[in-house]
Design a protein around this motif. Structure first.
Motif, PDB file in Angstrom:
ATOM      1  N   VAL A  56       7.543 -23.448  43.543  1.00 53.76           N
ATOM      2  CA  VAL A  56       6.348 -22.917  44.219  1.00 53.76           C
ATOM      3  C   VAL A  56       6.103 -21.471  43.764  1.00 53.76           C
ATOM      4  O   VAL A  56       4.960 -21.090  43.489  1.00 53.76           O
ATOM      5  N   ARG A  59       4.649 -21.489  40.232  1.00 53.58           N
ATOM      6  CA  ARG A  59       3.232 -21.933  40.171  1.00 53.58           C
ATOM      7  C   ARG A  59       2.298 -20.854  40.674  1.00 53.58           C
ATOM      8  O   ARG A  59       1.166 -20.765  40.222  1.00 53.58           O
ATOM      9  N   ARG A  60       2.740 -20.047  41.606  1.00 51.86           N
ATOM     10  CA  ARG A  60       1.890 -18.967  42.124  1.00 51.86           C
ATOM     11  C   ARG A  60       1.713 -17.856  41.096  1.00 51.86           C
ATOM     12  O   ARG A  60       0.717 -17.164  41.092  1.00 51.86           O
ATOM     13  N   ARG A  61       2.702 -17.659  40.231  1.00 51.47           N
ATOM     14  CA  ARG A  61       2.635 -16.608  39.213  1.00 51.47           C
ATOM     15  C   ARG A  61       1.727 -17.003  38.063  1.00 51.47           C
ATOM     16  O   ARG A  61       1.161 -16.143  37.391  1.00 51.47           O
TER      17      ARG A  61
END
Length: 62
Positions: A56, A59-61
């Motif tokens: 998670v 994926r946010r980066r």
């Protein structure tokens, strides 16, 4: 064992080798009586949780 020198002499020790806790099987270690399944389950759960958090965060980066 024989010692040499100023403190020479002999040392005698006796010990007993116990058999494996498995009846009729070929096991290398005797049982401690402790159940390792709860610790293994908790370890696997924490590993999966950490993997999920890492995915998670990645994926946010991106």
């Amino acid at each position: 064992m024989t010692l040499t020198g100023a403190q020479s002499g002999a040392v005698t020790i006796s010990f007993e080798v116990t058999g494996a806790a498995v009846s009729g099987g070929d096991a290398s270690l005797a049982s401690t009586g402790a159940d390792s399944m709860p610790a293994l389950s908790l370890g696997a759960l924490l590993l999966l949780l950490g993997l999920g958090v890492a995915l998670v965060a990645r994926r946010r980066r991106v």
